[in-house]
Design an enzyme around this catalytic site. Structure first.
Site, mmCIF file in Angstrom:
data_model
loop_
_atom_site.group_PDB
_atom_site.id
_atom_site.type_symbol
_atom_site.label_atom_id
_atom_site.label_comp_id
_atom_site.label_asym_id
_atom_site.label_seq_id
_atom_site.Cartn_x
_atom_site.Cartn_y
_atom_site.Cartn_z
ATOM 1 N N SER A 296 1.015 -0.771 -0.294
ATOM 2 C CA SER A 296 0.091 -0.254 0.079
ATOM 3 C C SER A 296 1.452 1.231 0.135
ATOM 4 C CB SER A 296 -1.267 -0.465 1.310
ATOM 5 O OG SER A 296 -1.561 0.920 1.387
ATOM 6 N N GLU B 104 11.764 5.375 -9.652
ATOM 7 C CA GLU B 104 10.543 6.371 -10.887
ATOM 8 C C GLU B 104 10.637 8.193 -11.110
ATOM 9 O OE1 GLU B 104 7.522 2.806 -11.629
ATOM 10 O OE2 GLU B 104 6.826 5.181 -12.172
ATOM 11 N N LYS C 94 -0.337 -3.926 -3.703
ATOM 12 C CA LYS C 94 -1.792 -3.187 -3.198
ATOM 13 C C LYS C 94 -2.067 -1.913 -3.985
ATOM 14 C CE LYS C 94 -5.217 -2.098 0.576
ATOM 15 N NZ LYS C 94 -5.000 -0.603 0.502
#
Length: 483
Positions: free
Chosen positions: A303, A314, A328
């Site tokens: 999560s 990224e 998740k």
């Protein structure tokens, strides 16, 4: 103004008015029904009559009687379960309050952490500056009574409930202390105890090691405190550990990302039902972050932990070390009702800065590193005794733990507490000075097993070792995490 020309005209008007009133009343009633149905769509469903009829029949005829609230709570709970979504849930009353408290910044109590061992409660940790520390309580004190009443036979959850209360209220507890014959009774005033979700230390070579256990209300504040302190100590690189972090609140996650990710770069995208809207969160970084970052993950990182991991990978060029995360990629919003019950409902999904969906997939590490198999073993059940003749998964776990520590129950049947298993337990008990060394596995033996496994993992934490090695290399190159 108009007047009536005759009695007949007056009577006719009265009849027309009466009919008009009936029609208007009927129209008003129909309009009211329609309005109620618009406000409560459930009333439009044909099967709602089944629910209503069942409720009425139960209340009228059920042999043992029923409470209306229990019936409605049960219906709501069942309705949410019918979604077949493992993340959506309806938590009733105290369960809902406990759910909310998981994310709060503090609890009210005396500031101790307890463990249960052989049917007694032992203070494991005394929190700094807490009422317990000020009252002189110490780790390894045995708690025997609360408000003069023995805690023997009380569950750990119930005991924690007894120790908590309102700020400013008082509670008296009695403890016994090893090598001290007389019990000690102290009265403390309950206070707000901070819930710490961030821990940190400065490791050799300028590596700042920060662990985030979950994302609660004050996690971002605690993270900033950690970074500020490590910076003063001369931190040269950040080793961020989110292993086994189950996630939590999005706001503190975004705030932490703001500190680490270059201003203007994307943190994540939250996409609503049927992609009706997309909310993109971009970094609002106030001061440039110049140090290299390595993130440690495992398959239990989930999560919000995945949000931060993906964003750092990224948008900040961080290196991810460990295992693919849980996967998740959906967002729940929760509402708490007046009776403390909570509805937590999946209402959106999220994408990484580069637009990748991770639900069911997880975030891939740049460098894959696994831990020894014993790190995946579940904890042994407390408050029980395993002995000769027992069998099951817990016995199998015990056998695997013994083998990992060098007390291999050679020849034992998997999952069966046989003579070989008993002999291995006796060897452990004698080596650790556990009395009696009778080959039965009670809390004292279980706790010693877990303690030794934790010590073993410190030496065999290959993920942390690899992360440290890579970070040292980045520091040596003078490489920033930003790319």
């Amino acid at each position: 103004m108009k007047i009536f020309a005759s009695q007949i005209a007056r009577q006719r008007f009265a009849v027309i008015c009466l009919l008009g009133a009936v029609l208007a009343g009927g129209a008003g009633f129909a309009g009211g029904v329609l309005w109620v149905k618009e406000r409560n769509p459930i009333l439009k469903e044909a099967t709602f009559t089944n629910l209503s009829a069942s409720y009425n029949e139960i209340m009228r005829e059920y042999l043992n009687g029923a409470e209306p609230k229990d019936l409605i709570d049960g219906a709501t709970e069942g309705m949410v379960k019918s979604l077949n979504d493992k993340y959506s849930k309806y938590l009733i009353g105290d369960s809902g309050e406990a759910y909310v408290q998981n994310y709060e910044s503090e609890v009210v109590g005396i500031g101790i952490q307890l463990r249960e061992e052989d049917n007694v409660f032992i203070i494991d940790t005394v929190i700094k500056d807490s009422p317990a520390e000020k009252a002189g309580l110490k780790a390894e004190d045995i708690l025997t009574a609360v408000e003069g009443a023995t805690v023997k036979g009380v569950s750990l959850d119930k005991l924690i409930e007894l120790l908590r209360g309102e700020i400013g209220s008082k509670v008296s507890i009695t403890v016994t202390r090893p090598k001290q014959t007389e019990p000690i009774t102290v009265t403390m005033t309950r206070a707000a105890i901070p819930v710490m979700t961030v821990s940190y230390e400065m490791k050799p070579d300028g590596i700042g090691y920060v662990v985030i256990s979950r994302f609660a209300q004050k996690t971002a504040d605690q993270f900033k405190t950690a970074i500020d302190d490590l910076t003063k100590q001369g931190m040269k690189g950040l080793l961020l550990d989110v292993r086994s972090n189950p996630g939590g609140l999005l706001v503190p996650t975004i705030t932490i990302a703001d500190q680490l990710i270059p201003k203007g770069k994307t943190i994540l995208q939250v996409v609503s039902k049927e992609e009706r809207s997309t909310q993109t969160y971009k970094s609002k970084q106030a001061a440039e972050w110049k140090l290299p970052i390595v993130v440690l993950t495992n398959r239990h990182s989930a999560s919000a932990a995945e949000v931060l991991t993906a964003a750092l990978k990224e948008s900040a060029g961080a290196t991810i070390v460990g295992e693919t995360t849980y996967g998740k990629g959906v967002v729940q919003r929760f509402s708490q009702f007046k009776d403390l019950s909570v509805l937590s409902l999946t209402e959106a999904q999220w994408r990484t800065p580069k637009g990748n969906w991770i639900n069911g997939k997880g975030v891939e590490p740049d460098v894959k590193v696994s831990l020894p198999a014993y790190t995946e073993l579940s904890a042994l059940p407390s408050g029980t005794v395993m002995k000769l003749g027992d069998y099951g998964d817990s016995v199998k776990t015990l056998q695997q733990m013994l083998a990992a520590l060098g007390y291999d129950p050679a020849g034992a049947s998997a999952g069966v507490y046989d003579e070989a298993t008993k002999s291995a337990v006796i060897r452990l008990q004698k080596a650790e000075g556990i009395e009696p060394a009778n080959g039965e596995t009670a809390d004292s033996t279980m706790n010693k097993l877990m303690e030794r496994l934790r010590e073993k993992l410190k030496k065999e934490d290959y993920q942390e070792q690899k992360g440290t090695e890579l970070l040292k290399g980045l520091i040596a190159k003078g490489t920033s995490s930003s790319k």
